[in-house]
Write an enzyme that holds these catalytic residues in place. Sequence first.
Site, PDB file in Angstrom:
ATOM      1  N   HIS A 194      59.147   8.766-102.975  1.00 46.43           N
ATOM      2  CA  HIS A 194      59.216   9.945-103.940  1.00 46.43           C
ATOM      3  C   HIS A 194      59.712  10.977-103.241  1.00 46.43           C
ATOM      4  O   HIS A 194      59.176  10.959-102.112  1.00 46.43           O
ATOM      5  CB  HIS A 194      58.389   9.327-104.906  1.00 46.43           C
ATOM      6  CG  HIS A 194      57.086  10.320-104.430  1.00 46.43           C
ATOM      7  ND1 HIS A 194      56.312   9.732-103.264  1.00 46.43           N
ATOM      8  CD2 HIS A 194      55.975  11.748-103.827  1.00 46.43           C
ATOM      9  CE1 HIS A 194      55.408   9.955-103.271  1.00 46.43           C
ATOM     10  NE2 HIS A 194      54.916  11.598-103.190  1.00 46.43           N
ATOM     11  N   GLY A 228      50.890  13.465 -95.528  1.00 44.96           N
ATOM     12  CA  GLY A 228      50.715  14.353 -96.936  1.00 44.96           C
ATOM     13  C   GLY A 228      50.756  13.432 -97.664  1.00 44.96           C
ATOM     14  O   GLY A 228      51.014  13.983 -99.362  1.00 44.96           O
TER      15      GLY A 228
HETATM   16  P1  AMP Z   1      52.071  13.117-102.224  1.00 50.36           P
HETATM   17  O1  AMP Z   1      52.280  11.702-102.263  1.00 50.36           O
HETATM   18  O2  AMP Z   1      50.919  13.870-102.081  1.00 50.36           O
HETATM   19  O3  AMP Z   1      54.599  13.917-101.876  1.00 50.36           O
HETATM   20  O4  AMP Z   1      52.710  13.221-103.770  1.00 50.36           O
HETATM   21  C1  AMP Z   1      52.397  12.838-104.443  1.00 50.36           C
HETATM   22  C2  AMP Z   1      51.960  13.328-105.312  1.00 50.36           C
HETATM   23  O5  AMP Z   1      52.669  12.788-107.332  1.00 50.36           O
HETATM   24  C3  AMP Z   1      51.355  14.503-105.850  1.00 50.36           C
HETATM   25  O6  AMP Z   1      52.133  15.736-106.385  1.00 50.36           O
HETATM   26  C4  AMP Z   1      50.449  14.419-108.130  1.00 50.36           C
HETATM   27  O7  AMP Z   1      50.606  15.067-108.590  1.00 50.36           O
HETATM   28  C5  AMP Z   1      52.056  13.277-108.480  1.00 50.36           C
HETATM   29  N1  AMP Z   1      51.770  12.254-109.737  1.00 50.36           N
HETATM   30  C6  AMP Z   1      50.231  11.806-109.191  1.00 50.36           C
HETATM   31  N2  AMP Z   1      50.288  10.686-110.658  1.00 50.36           N
HETATM   32  C7  AMP Z   1      51.015  10.978-111.145  1.00 50.36           C
HETATM   33  C8  AMP Z   1      51.601  10.715-112.513  1.00 50.36           C
HETATM   34  N3  AMP Z   1      50.913   9.774-113.110  1.00 50.36           N
HETATM   35  N4  AMP Z   1      52.480  11.084-113.230  1.00 50.36           N
HETATM   36  C9  AMP Z   1      52.762  12.354-112.781  1.00 50.36           C
HETATM   37  N5  AMP Z   1      53.032  12.670-110.971  1.00 50.36           N
HETATM   38  C10 AMP Z   1      51.812  12.079-110.760  1.00 50.36           C
END
Ligand code: AMP
Length: 122
Positions: free
Chosen positions: A109, A102
């Site tokens: 991160h 996912g």
């Molecule tokens: P994932 O790659 O699925 O673990 O999650 C990526 C996360 O990054 C998601 O929860 C998004 O809401 C978050 N996200 C994406 N773009 C930004 C942004 N510009 N600032 C803060 N969070 C972000």
Amino acid sequence: MTAVPHDPNCIFCKIIAGQIPSKKVYEDEEIFAFHDIHPWAPVHFLMVPKLHIPSMAQVGTEHAALLGRMMALAPKLALQEGCRPYPEGGFRIVCNTGEDGGQEVHHLHVHVIGGPRPWLKG
Ligand code: AMP
Ligand code: ZN
């Protein structure tokens, strides 16, 4: 792609560089933390290495100290951001990896999620 210092096309590299705004939680030489833009819970922030490592799949023993520092820092930042103390409180750490995991943003991160329930997800 393996670890590179910076990927100019990566949204989290741009956040670390200050080219895209974020609500910063913490920063040191190696680690950056900021609020997730779509929080699932009262507390939801992301911790990233400044080094562009695409995911946990590219992690090697050379990154063990860095990841160890991130894990040791997470509980401190969680309390600072409003998670209640263990054991009544606590938090969840999530690290989505690859399509099946996912993962949407391909810069390693760690989600730190907490605060009183109910949560939107999880
Ligand atoms: P994932 O790659 O699925 O673990 O999650 C990526 C996360 O990054 C998601 O929860 C998004 O809401 C978050 N996200 C994406 N773009 C930004 C942004 N510009 N600032 C803060 N969070 C972000
Ligand atoms: Zn990146």
